[in-house]
Design an enzyme around this catalytic site. Structure first.
Site, PDB file in Angstrom:
ATOM      1  CD  GLU A 132      -2.274   1.220   2.584  1.00 27.15           C
ATOM      2  OE1 GLU A 132      -3.078   0.748   3.073  1.00 27.15           O
ATOM      3  OE2 GLU A 132      -2.674   2.404   3.131  1.00 27.15           O
ATOM      4  CD  GLU A 137      -3.140   7.640   5.537  1.00 26.30           C
ATOM      5  OE1 GLU A 137      -4.263   7.003   5.438  1.00 26.30           O
ATOM      6  OE2 GLU A 137      -1.629   7.016   5.819  1.00 26.30           O
TER       7      GLU A 137
END
Length: 575
Positions: A132, A137
């Protein structure tokens, strides 16, 4: 000062020119228009992970395109047991790429419990072994800080490497910023507005652990709450919006690939594409068994495949500002619509889920006597979950056409006879089950078959559940295709351990369905929403009828239970 300005401008133009010579824009979405481009994007509908509090929808109140921007909007409203709704979209099976530069220009949101993200996942593979890459974020309670992280598997455990960048002044909700990731075979770099703030190398991760060498796809989402940010509080404002001006993918010539179907049915046509660049030249080639129907000397061609199955190649030599490159894509022409059906490429194209407390493994080892090839799928369930579907093998994006009959065949066995598995074809959004079969395995390879009528044109989700019993299961030689195109096999073994001696006919039917059974029992007629539309009892050796006169055309399921406790389901079609 004037000389400094001229020098800076020259360096800027040099950098821009160097960038254009090295990178090619291969895909972009500027979010113009007034709706999401579903040719490139999928909606995620449903809950999520990490104990998040939102339910994702495809409603324009949560996912909106207007004024040249995508808006993902979190709202405080109750839906399906969740107290918040929001938006999540991805490009899986539509825009996938290996290596390059991906960037998004975004204005983020703030507020305790808000969690916007821009990230990449692999098109297949179990997390975290598949990898990933989190490009951006942000935690709403830290509105001036953005995080970049990669996740992988090391020594059998989840591992990650990450860092963050803090704005010198202001917040990421004040203005648009460019969040980017540059990804190569040897390293990954994170940047904000051109400033690289974090780099991870293959050496750091370890060559054996490095999963970043295959196709990934793009995800944009706005989560509410969860393990990391915590829940919203009384100061969190709703609606709460994340805005995206554009998403772009750049690649260097060696990493550019032809996009198109790698698995094609005989006597069909397929489209193959390269990015379109101004002034570029394209020269396409197709191996024997296919002909170029249109598009030669352009960025896109249509190929007609003949009626013969076999291995084919589509190639192109292109020339652009970055030079000349020859690329190709292998194509298999076959009635079997599934890639890697016999695990010869390992677990590629197969997904695996184990929801705690369920535990076990999914591998593709060599095994002598495999029904096809040398490898098989090996599923070991060591701990059961709360539901039988908590330990599951699956395939996404099973393309079907409404009203067409499809057949699934596969071989299976277990180390101990009596182990149960279940195969299903589901709606990927609401998980309506359109076709399923329970199978009791033996210790020898047996061929199983399931045939059904596709309920709509689009993609189905195939799942195979192993959470009924602990034990070791072996699967191989999956064949999925249009029933009319598949070669006949005889005999085809099916599960008979709990079969009822019963006839249900005609199928398809018009207004009346007839039942004739060897035992007394009860029937229920269910529509595809799982609602009972008819029910009743039947007697042994007495012809019973179910009226469908007032029911619309479509697919239904008849559930049967006899007085001896036997249960069975049958799928029927009303014209």
């Amino acid at each position: 000062m004037k000389k400094l300005i001229i020098y800076s401008l020259a360096m800027f133009l040099f950098a821009q020119n160097s960038f254009s010579q090295c990178w090619n824009l291969v895909w972009q979405d500027d979010f113009n228009g007034n709706s999401l481009n579903t040719a490139d994007w999928n909606y995620w509908i449903g809950g999520a992970y990490n104990n998040e509090l939102q339910y994702y929808t495809d409603s324009p109140t949560n996912v909106k395109v207007e004024n040249g921007n995508l808006k993902l909007i979190a709202r405080q409203e109750v839906l399906n047991g969740y107290n918040y709704t929001s938006g999540r979209i991805d490009t899986r099976f539509k825009v996938n790429f290996t290596y390059g530069r991906i960037e998004g220009r975004m204005k983020l949101n703030n507020g305790q419990g808000m969690w916007p993200a821009f990230w990449l996942l692999p098109t297949s593979g179990e997390w975290p072994a598949g990898g990933e890459m989190d490009i951006m974020e942000l935690l709403g309670q830290e509105p001036n800080k953005t995080y970049g992280t990669c996740h992988y598997l090391a020594a059998g455990q989840h591992a990650s490497l990450g860092s963050f960048l803090t704005l010198p002044s202001g917040n990421f909700s004040d203005a648009f910023h460019i969040f980017a990731l540059e990804w190569s075979a040897t390293d990954i770099k994170w940047s904000v507005d051109g400033q690289v703030y974090f780099t991870v190398t293959k050496t750091q991760v370890g060559s054996a652990n490095w999963p970043f060498n295959k196709d990934f796809y793009v995800i944009l989402n706005l989560a509410v709450g969860g393990n990391w940010p915590g829940p919203p509080n009384g100061q969190t404002v709703f609606p709460n919006t994340m805005e995206v001006d554009y998403v772009k993918i750049f690649q260097k010539n060696p990493n550019i690939k032809i996009s198109g179907k790698a698995l094609c049915e005989p006597s069909t046509s397929s489209i193959y594409k390269l990015p379109t660049w101004s002034g570029a030249t394209y020269n396409w080639t197709v191996s024997a068994g296919g002909t170029i129907a249109s598009g030669q000397n352009t960025s896109q061609i249509t190929v007609n495949w003949n009626a013969t199955s076999g291995n084919r190649t589509v190639g192109c030599t292109f020339h652009n500002v970055c030079g000349t490159r020859t690329v190709s894509i292998p194509v298999v022409v076959t009635p079997n619509l599934w890639e890697n059906p016999s695990f010869e490429s390992g677990t590629v194209n197969w997904n695996f889920t184990k929801n705690p407390p369920a535990a076990g493994t999914f591998t593709a080892p060599n095994q002598s006597g495999a029904p096809n090839g040398t490898k098989v799928g090996k599923i070991v369930c060591t701990t059961l979950g709360n539901n039988f579907w908590d330990f599951q093998m699956s395939r996404s994006g099973v393309a079907v056409e409404a009203g067409v009959s499809y057949t699934l065949r596969f071989h299976g066995k277990a180390t101990v006879a009596g182990k149960i598995t279940q195969v299903n074809f589901l709606n990927p959004n609401n998980f309506t089950n359109y076709a399923w079969q329970n199978i009791t395995l033996t210790e020898s390879w047996v061929l199983y078959q399931l045939t059904f009528i596709a309920p709509y044109t689009g993609n189905l989700l195939f799942t195979q559940d192993f959470g009924f019993n602990t034990g070791t299961f072996y699967m191989d030689n999956y064949v999925f295709g249009k029933t009319a195109n598949l070669p006949p096999v005889a005999p085809v073994s099916v599960d008979r351990s709990d079969e009822i001696e019963i006839s249900i006919f005609p199928n398809p039917t018009d207004d009346v369905l007839k039942i004739l059974a060897a035992e007394n029992g009860h029937f229920s007629l269910l529509n595809l929403d799982g609602k009972s539309v008819a029910a009743g009892d039947f007697e042994a050796d007495v012809l019973s009828e179910i009226s469908l006169k007032n029911q619309p055309s479509g697919i239904y399921v008849v559930e049967i239970q006899t007085v001896s406790g036997k249960m069975e389901t049958r799928q029927i079609v009303k014209n």
